[in-house]
Design an enzyme around this catalytic site. Structure first.
Site, PDB file in Angstrom:
ATOM      1  N   CYS A  98       0.809  -1.232   0.000  1.00  0.00           N
ATOM      2  CA  CYS A  98       0.000   0.000   0.000  1.00  0.00           C
ATOM      3  C   CYS A  98       0.836   1.274   0.000  1.00  0.00           C
ATOM      4  O   CYS A  98       0.325   2.336  -0.341  1.00  0.00           O
ATOM      5  CB  CYS A  98      -0.957   0.005   1.195  1.00  0.00           C
ATOM      6  SG  CYS A  98      -0.173   0.317   2.789  1.00  0.00           S
TER       7      CYS A  98
ATOM      8  N   CYS B 201       3.853   3.033   4.457  1.00  0.00           N
ATOM      9  CA  CYS B 201       5.050   3.035   5.313  1.00  0.00           C
ATOM     10  C   CYS B 201       6.311   3.406   4.537  1.00  0.00           C
ATOM     11  O   CYS B 201       7.428   3.096   4.973  1.00  0.00           O
ATOM     12  CB  CYS B 201       5.226   1.667   5.972  1.00  0.00           C
ATOM     13  SG  CYS B 201       5.549   0.340   4.799  1.00  0.00           S
TER      14      CYS B 201
ATOM     15  N   CYS C 267       7.669  -1.776   6.104  1.00  0.00           N
ATOM     16  CA  CYS C 267       7.071  -2.962   6.717  1.00  0.00           C
ATOM     17  C   CYS C 267       7.748  -4.243   6.283  1.00  0.00           C
ATOM     18  O   CYS C 267       7.586  -5.290   6.931  1.00  0.00           O
ATOM     19  CB  CYS C 267       5.580  -3.033   6.405  1.00  0.00           C
ATOM     20  SG  CYS C 267       5.211  -3.296   4.657  1.00  0.00           S
TER      21      CYS C 267
ATOM     22  N   GLN D  37      -6.760  13.947   2.328  1.00  0.00           N
ATOM     23  CA  GLN D  37      -8.103  13.909   2.914  1.00  0.00           C
ATOM     24  C   GLN D  37      -8.003  13.250   4.284  1.00  0.00           C
ATOM     25  O   GLN D  37      -7.832  13.936   5.281  1.00  0.00           O
ATOM     26  CB  GLN D  37      -9.091  13.207   1.960  1.00  0.00           C
ATOM     27  CG  GLN D  37      -9.478  14.102   0.786  1.00  0.00           C
ATOM     28  CD  GLN D  37     -10.560  13.502  -0.093  1.00  0.00           C
ATOM     29  OE1 GLN D  37     -11.354  12.668   0.323  1.00  0.00           O
ATOM     30  NE2 GLN D  37     -10.597  13.921  -1.344  1.00  0.00           N
TER      31      GLN D  37
ATOM     32  N   ALA E 257       5.118  -4.691  -9.841  1.00  0.00           N
ATOM     33  CA  ALA E 257       4.999  -4.125  -8.491  1.00  0.00           C
ATOM     34  C   ALA E 257       5.075  -2.600  -8.539  1.00  0.00           C
ATOM     35  O   ALA E 257       4.859  -1.966  -9.567  1.00  0.00           O
ATOM     36  CB  ALA E 257       6.067  -4.702  -7.577  1.00  0.00           C
TER      37      ALA E 257
ATOM     38  N   HIS F 277      14.299 -12.767  -7.218  1.00  0.00           N
ATOM     39  CA  HIS F 277      13.166 -12.933  -8.133  1.00  0.00           C
ATOM     40  C   HIS F 277      13.311 -14.241  -8.914  1.00  0.00           C
ATOM     41  O   HIS F 277      12.344 -14.993  -9.074  1.00  0.00           O
ATOM     42  CB  HIS F 277      13.095 -11.748  -9.086  1.00  0.00           C
ATOM     43  CG  HIS F 277      11.894 -11.749  -9.980  1.00  0.00           C
ATOM     44  ND1 HIS F 277      10.728 -11.119  -9.661  1.00  0.00           N
ATOM     45  CD2 HIS F 277      11.693 -12.323 -11.193  1.00  0.00           C
ATOM     46  CE1 HIS F 277       9.838 -11.301 -10.630  1.00  0.00           C
ATOM     47  NE2 HIS F 277      10.399 -12.025 -11.571  1.00  0.00           N
TER      48      HIS F 277
ATOM     49  N   GLY G 290     -13.175   5.892   6.545  1.00  0.00           N
ATOM     50  CA  GLY G 290     -14.243   5.103   7.156  1.00  0.00           C
ATOM     51  C   GLY G 290     -15.159   4.492   6.123  1.00  0.00           C
ATOM     52  O   GLY G 290     -15.334   3.289   6.063  1.00  0.00           O
TER      53      GLY G 290
ATOM     54  N   LEU H  34     -21.616  16.276  -0.382  1.00  0.00           N
ATOM     55  CA  LEU H  34     -21.210  15.547  -1.588  1.00  0.00           C
ATOM     56  C   LEU H  34     -20.379  14.298  -1.292  1.00  0.00           C
ATOM     57  O   LEU H  34     -19.742  13.752  -2.183  1.00  0.00           O
ATOM     58  CB  LEU H  34     -20.417  16.477  -2.516  1.00  0.00           C
ATOM     59  CG  LEU H  34     -21.154  17.719  -3.029  1.00  0.00           C
ATOM     60  CD1 LEU H  34     -20.245  18.543  -3.916  1.00  0.00           C
ATOM     61  CD2 LEU H  34     -22.406  17.323  -3.787  1.00  0.00           C
TER      62      LEU H  34
ATOM     63  N   GLU I  13     -20.973  11.082  -0.693  1.00  0.00           N
ATOM     64  CA  GLU I  13     -21.257   9.732  -1.191  1.00  0.00           C
ATOM     65  C   GLU I  13     -21.648   9.666  -2.665  1.00  0.00           C
ATOM     66  O   GLU I  13     -21.365   8.674  -3.332  1.00  0.00           O
ATOM     67  CB  GLU I  13     -22.418   9.133  -0.390  1.00  0.00           C
ATOM     68  CG  GLU I  13     -22.155   8.943   1.076  1.00  0.00           C
ATOM     69  CD  GLU I  13     -23.411   8.450   1.777  1.00  0.00           C
ATOM     70  OE1 GLU I  13     -23.517   7.240   2.004  1.00  0.00           O
ATOM     71  OE2 GLU I  13     -24.294   9.286   2.049  1.00  0.00           O
TER      72      GLU I  13
END
Length: 1336
Positions: A52, A55, A77, A116, A346, A359, A803, A1265, A1267
């Site tokens: 993601c 980190c 990580c 955000q 990746a 690899h 959330g 706005l 959703e």
């Protein structure tokens, strides 16, 4: 401690400061060390698998060969701290701080509105910062590459890119943007002219501080000296379970390999690390060759290139690019094929870590490089204590045959890749779930050597990945094709032979079997065409040209840099400068996000005697619990206790939804008990020692089909009806019926569920810090669980890292379990779910199966619609009944149809309970109703947009539930979208393109939207606030809304500033707490900012009323003067504000009401291009028009629209949840579950907020706005299906294809049926159990 067990000192630098770790544990990652040992919590914990980018940090090293300083981004990580000897690490805290000085990267990403929720922002900053350290003036392509490994769930990426582009030399955006003369103003109807009230600039680029590369942290001189005189002795670091040995010479490494033949070599840890975490692989000895310079040597000869096994894939990419630029093209065929895959393999961070040797040796079935290296006749140079030898990288090595493999004492020193020759052609192919940063479903390397001057095959090699346990070659096929001419006969024979030799069983791991079989031959067809084209290039007179119709099959979709314009209404020139309402104000926490100083739940420093909790979950979908034995867990070091249902003193959840399972489990992932230990690692390890004995129960219901069969439902049927549907069906010209299957969606908030419970001494008080959208619900749930009054429990919400509805209900369950642990042990308890557990436990958007029947006239006018929907609710109710209701209430979308019958059912299955998700039923509903429209258009021979226009609401009318509304803004949005997108002319261009291209097709779609905002009850709209004015004139605001990234705190401050008529700098907003504002409602339904804003407005007006006499007495006084006087006159400077809520109600018995305060209208036009041979698609352009009325903050509102759209686009295209036939969720991390990346953003992405219109119901006529934009992502889906329909018509395929979302490459490829899909073998579903099952 004996000398042989004494660890060496680990020396490295972090942010310019020396770190000496005397007890380095090889199992501790850099991420853990930074956060827990050094307290540097700016580096975020997002997935712990390198997928993601949250980190991301920068590592700087002195290259052992070139002696140059290398700066590269990595995911902390995955990196064991023991690998960092002699390295310098820079985290987001080391780049800049709001307390000292901001770095330009941090300033620009914040001020360009690129944050955000802010959880991904430090990683974005570090990727961008590393790029600038290497390239102070990067190209936009380099920027895209640098950010390719970073995920963001909130922003939609556009503003992040805009911030980064300010550093680039070749920014290609509209040169007039921000001047009011934007090119986007020139739509099809240019007679409307430009509106001088419209702005296209959300930030002022000229306000940014310049980048000064001379001000960066220098590489520590001590590390330079260490690099010049490298430590030759072997370094050893002993952990509790693992020993890390880092030799200083090649000789020592080879001797260690003799001593420890089973010990793996670890460089990047990108393969071994995830395997040790998720698959339980364990190695007591790890050998690190990082300090062996001989493994990083690159050498060239006239015959080829030798690359050291220790070189990173990023370095390999650079070396290959250099050779391609230097050598004649005929010699670089293999190098170009490898480069093609290295660009999409990746993300940048993983390429910086992963080594070529790792690899190759890992031999993963999905390896992108091994198939190309195999056909390119690469050779592996091995070395051991006994000497050197070479083995070919061929099918025998890749299959792991002992005679073709490394001996246990050997290591891979380098890989030799020979030059290609004239008349030798090499190609590479891959197809994954998305274009970049996704494992390939199938990849391939193909090479042909033709007899000089002819098209006769002298040699042929073909290798595939993704279709077996390892890379698979096709030697028998290649042997039979040697000596043949490269023509259609060879193509047909090759496809037949390949399907025989490269066989894939129907139950193969990974599923998608028929798709993979099709790709095997589709890739060869692409290769066939490429060779024909290259033959023509080699000898244009002798060989025929590839047909123009087929040429597009040769082109892969390029990675493009998104461009676009954001339009909104300027504030009135007469508005005071200090009044922030309507202005694009930066997110209040933007700078803190960018510096890592924003405090999230798990960033709270560890408390004295704090314990960690980990959950034990069910491994069965439906079973009786016979026994729970945790005796082996309790004896492990650090384990304090195990919490079970017996420890709960009060209520353990609802009757059908126990917090901790009692006697029976209803799904895989249901929480059974929780382990409490001194550390999170100890707690997690102990969960594996809890033995649960089950007795399976029947039936196991996983799918909607099963639920219907067993009559398994969570609640009674919901129904809405108007007109006389049976009579209408009897009077129409035509009737069509169809089915729709819509998959679920994982919230994938960047910050997983987490809670910290702190018991206070005496009085049974608790402080709970939790990442939630509804702290009051957590408070009430903990109260009933512990059987103590609500007033003893205080819930605090700091920043929430996203959330989307997923943090409304589940945090209460987790908070209650942690609270039981805190009360029982008397210690603070921290519970942080890792990504895998979060995805397994929490549920997401409801999968849906729908059936429709539509009656219509020949001109496309729809007279009757009967729709029945079944949503997969999972094992307990949670929010399923409400979702089933909202689905019906929103289902008609923008269309006035006289005769309707809508029914919905919430199915009870043995899956984790699905829950609230942004849009709350509407994203599924819009796909259902728009599919009906598309089907009608197809039957009538009309364009879908014509059928939409014909059936759209036109005048003031009533919805199906009898609520009156005015669709005028809907019509405005629709017409504006058609105009601004130049829809009609582009429709003609798409048709023209499709006539000229057989294997690529374009599609375009425009979708209208009527989105109802809020909840169906007045009480759910209430809000409260508390405003204090202090004697120095500063103001403190607290309110009941939670900052999830949607900018609620920013908007609240804008409201307070406007009402009190003071600058925003005077005002501070504190964390949300149930102690200051009680009985809050969930921050959800798009109404958080406006209802809480109304409460703050009320409080401010109360205070102004009190100050009124003082202001009248001293009208020329300052704010501070008035406050001082008020205090002296004993006037209260504190006020509670309250908003009772919007009127809203729904009577389901009558099927009517006024369930929603108001509507948001919008329209989106999207254009895509698909590859019919692979199923891939490219988003060419999207134009969104949204009715925002008077935006409180255009930057935040545009960001919400863009972020929601991209999230919806993911729902409809790439985000696919895979379940086993036993109910196990396979897709539990970013490797398996693909949310959109930066390369998925449309090439052109324009958003316009419709000029202001009055909305007297809401604060300052604004609209929520948060959703609505999700559903507009369906425009991409319908553009894809438009392209697929064109391909099917061209292939004379008459039958309709079932609507299935997401429109993955698998669905697109198999829908574009052709000679290749027809030739593959098909499995009998009665005799072949699939690897995964659809649950809707």
């Amino acid at each position: 401690m004996p000398d042989q067990w004494r660890s060496d000192e680990l020396v490295f630098f972090v942010n310019g400061r020396k770190v000496i770790e005397r007890n380095a544990d090889p199992e501790v990652t850099l991420l853990t060390f930074l956060r827990k040992n050094l307290g540097l919590t700016g580096t975020k914990d997002g997935c712990r698998r390198g997928g993601c980018g949250a980190c991301t940090v920068m590592v700087s090293k002195c290259d052992p060969v070139s002696k140059e300083i290398r700066h590269f981004s990595i995911t902390a990580c995955l990196v064991p701290i023991c690998s960092l000897y002699g390295a310098a690490v820079t985290t987001v805290e080391g780049v800049g701080s709001i307390k000292t000085k901001l770095h330009p990267v941090q300033e620009r990403i914040a001020k360009s509105h690129g944050t955000q929720c802010g959880f991904c922002t430090p990683g974005m900053v570090m990727s961008m910062y590393t790029l600038l350290r290497n390239h102070p003036q990067p190209s936009e392509e380099q920027l895209m590459e640098a950010l390719g490994g970073n995920l963001c769930r909130c922003t939609g990426y556009r503003p992040i890119l805009d911030g980064g582009k300010t550093f680039c030399t070749d920014s290609n955006g509209c040169q007039q943007k921000g001047t009011g003369n934007c090119c986007w103003d020139q739509g099809e109807d240019s007679s409307r002219g430009r509106n001088s009230d419209i702005s296209t600039g959300l930030f002022a680029k000229d306000e940014f501080q310049p980048l000064d590369p001379t001000q960066e942290l220098i590489f520590p001189p001590e590390l330079l000296r260490m690099a010049e005189n490298p430590e030759k002795r072997t370094l050893t670091f002993h952990g509790e379970r693992v020993t890390w040995i880092s030799p200083g010479t090649l000789k020592d490494l080879l001797e260690l390999k003799v001593k420890y033949p089973e010990a793996p070599l670890v460089l990047g840890n990108t393969s071994l690390g995830p395997a040790m975490k998720s698959q339980g692989h364990f190695h007591p000895i790890l050998l690190s060759p990082a300090r062996i310079s001989e493994l990083s040597i690159v050498s060239t000869t006239s015959e080829g290139l030798t690359i050291g096994a220790g070189c990173s894939l990023a370095q390999v990419k650079d070396f290959l690019a250099e050779r391609v630029s230097e050598l004649p093209e005929e010699k670089t065929e293999t190098y170009q094929a490898l480069l093609k895959h290295l660009k999409s393999l990746a993300g940048q961070q993983i390429r910086n870590l992963a080594s070529l040797g790792g690899h190759v040796i890992s031999r993963h079935c999905y390896s992108d490089l091994n198939p190309v290296l195999a056909v390119g006749n690469a050779t592996l140079n091995l070395i051991s204590k006994e000497g050197t030898r070479q083995i070919p990288l061929n099918e025998h090595f890749l299959a792991g045959l002992p005679r073709a493999d490394l001996n246990s004492e050997e290591i891979l020193q380098s890989v030799y890749i020979p030059h290609s020759r004239k008349w030798e052609l090499v190609s590479a192919f891959r197809q994954g779930q998305c274009q970049q940063n996704a494992l390939a479903d199938v990849n391939a390397g193909m090479r042909v050597l033709l007899k000089e001057g002819t098209d006769t095959v002298e040699d042929l090699s073909v290798a595939y990945g993704g279709v077996g346990a390892a890379t698979i070659s096709a030697p028998r096929t290649c042997q039979q094709l040697r000596g043949r001419c490269w023509n259609e006969l060879l193509l047909d024979e090759a496809c037949r032979l390949l399907l025989e030799e490269v066989s894939l069983p129907g139950s193969a791991p990974g599923g998608r079997v028929e798709f993979k079989r099709t790709l095997v031959v589709s890739f060869f067809f692409k290769f066939y065409l490429e060779v024909l084209q290259k033959l023509k290039k080699l000898d244009c007179l002798r060989f025929p040209e590839v047909s123009d119709l087929f040429l597009s099959a040769l082109e892969d979709f390029p990675v493009t840099v998104p461009q676009g314009v954001q339009r909104y209404q300027r504030v009135d020139p007469c508005q005071p400068l200090q009044d922030p309402v309507g202005r694009p104000i930066m997110h209040l926490s933007g700078l803190k996000h960018a510096t890592g100083e924003a405090m999230f739940c798990d960033d709270i420093p560890r408390l004295d005697k704090e314990l960690s909790m980990a959950l034990v979950t069910s491994a069965r979908a439906h079973a009786k619990i016979i026994s729970i034995d945790f005796s082996k867990a309790l004896v492990l070091p650090g384990v304090v206790d195990v919490i079970t249902a017996k420890d709960i003193p009060g209520t353990s959840g609802a009757t059908d939804s126990k917090f901790l399972a009692v006697d029976e489990v209803l799904c895989v992932g249901q929480i059974i008990c929780a382990v409490v230990a001194e550390t999170d690692v100890q707690a997690k390890q102990a969960t594996g020692k809890v033995k649960i004995t089950y007795e399976d129960l029947e039936p196991i219901i996983l799918t909607v089909e099963d639920a219907i069969k067993y009559n398994s439902f969570l609640c009674p049927e919901k129904k809405l009806e108007q007109g006389n549907i049976e009579e209408a069906f009897g009077e129409v010209d035509q009737i069509i019926e169809g089915e729709i299957h819509i998959g679920g969606q994982e919230h994938f908030y960047m910050e997983t569920q987490r809670v910290l419970v702190i018991p206070k001494r005496g009085d049974q008080e608790l402080d709970i810090y939790v990442s939630t959208q509804d702290p009051a619900h957590v408070q009430k749930t903990v109260s009933s669980t512990l059987n103590i009054p609500i007033n003893r429990i205080t819930c605090h919400v700091k920043q929430v890292g996203g959330g989307f509805g997923g943090k409304i209900k589940k945090p209460a369950t987790l908070g209650a379990i942690a609270a039981v642990g805190a009360i029982k042990t008397g210690h603070p308890i921290r519970l942080v779910l890792d990504r895998e557990d979060d995805m397994l436990i929490t549920g997401g958007r409801h999968p849906l199966f729908g059936k429709y029947k539509v009656g219509f006239m020949k001109d496309g006018r729809i007279e009757a619609v009967d729709i029945e929907c079944f949503i997969n609710g999972g094992c307990t109710m949670e929010d399923s009944e409400e979702v089933a209701e909202f689905l019906l209430l929103k289902l008609e979308n923008a269309y006035k149809i006289q005769n309707l019958r809508f029914r919905s059912h919430a199915c009870m299955t043995n899956l984790p309970s699905n829950t609230s998700f942004r849009g709350f039923g509407f994203p599924q509903g819009i796909l259902v109703i728009e599919s009906c429209i598309t089907a009608v258009a197809a039957k009538c021979g009309l364009l879908p947009e014509k059928v939409r226009e014909k059936n759209m609401y036109k005048t003031v009318d009533k919805a199906i539930y009898k609520q009156e509304f005015n669709p005028e803004p809907l019509i405005r949005c629709w017409n504006e979208c058609l105009d601004k997108s130049s829809f009609h002319s582009r429709r003609m261009q798409v048709e023209e393109f499709n006539k000229k291209n057989y294997w690529k097709k374009k599609g375009i779609a425009v979708i209208p939207m009527k989105f109802s905002v809020g909840f169906t009850a007045t009480s759910y709209h209430q809000a409260a606030a508390l405003v204090h004015i202090y004697t120095d004139g500063s103001v403190l605001v607290t309110q009941g809304g939670n900052e999830l990234g949607q900018g609620i705190h920013t908007k609240i401050l804008q409201v307070a500033s406007h009402e009190l008529k003071i600058p925003m700098s005077y005002i501070h907003i504190s964390e949300t707490s149930t102690a200051t504002v009680p009985n809050t409602i969930a921050t959800a339904g798009s109404i958080g900012s406006e209802v809480n804003g109304r409460a703050v407005q009320d409080a401010c007006q109360i205070l102004l009323k009190r100050l009124e006499p003082i202001v009248k007495e001293n009208p020329k006084g300052t704010w501070e003067d008035w406050i001082k006087t008020a205090f002296e006159q004993s006037i209260s400077l504190s006020a509670t504000g309250f908003f009772r809520g919007y009127k809203a109600f729904m009577d389901w018995e009558k099927g009517e009401g006024e369930p929603f305060p108001y509507y948001i209208y919008g329209a989106a036009c999207s254009e895509v291009e698909i590859d019919c041979l692979t199923g891939a698609h490219k988003k060419i352009r999207t134009d969104i028009i949204m009715d925002a009325c008077s935006s409180l903050n255009p930057a935040i509102d545009v960001g919400q629209v863009e972020g929601a759209f991209i999230q919806g686009m993911g729902l409809y295209t790439t985000e696919e949840l895979k379940y086993s036939p036993e109910g196990v969720l396979y897709s539990r991390g970013p490797d398996e579950y693909k949310i959109p990346t930066i390369t998925d953003v449309p090439k052109e992405f324009n958003v316009s907020l419709l000029p202001s219109s009055p909305n007297p119901l809401t604060i300052y006529s604004s609209k929520g706005l948060g959703e609505s934009g999700v559903a507009l992502g369906s425009s991409v889906f319908f553009a894809i299906t438009d392209a697929v329909a064109t391909a099917r018509r061209e292939r004379d395929i008459a039958e309709d294809i079932p609507v299935k979302s997401p429109a993955t490459p698998e669905w697109v490829r198999m829908a574009c049926a052709d000679r290749f899909t027809e030739m593959i073998p098909r499995d009998d579903p009665k005799t072949c159990e699939p690897w995964s099952i659809p649950v809707a």
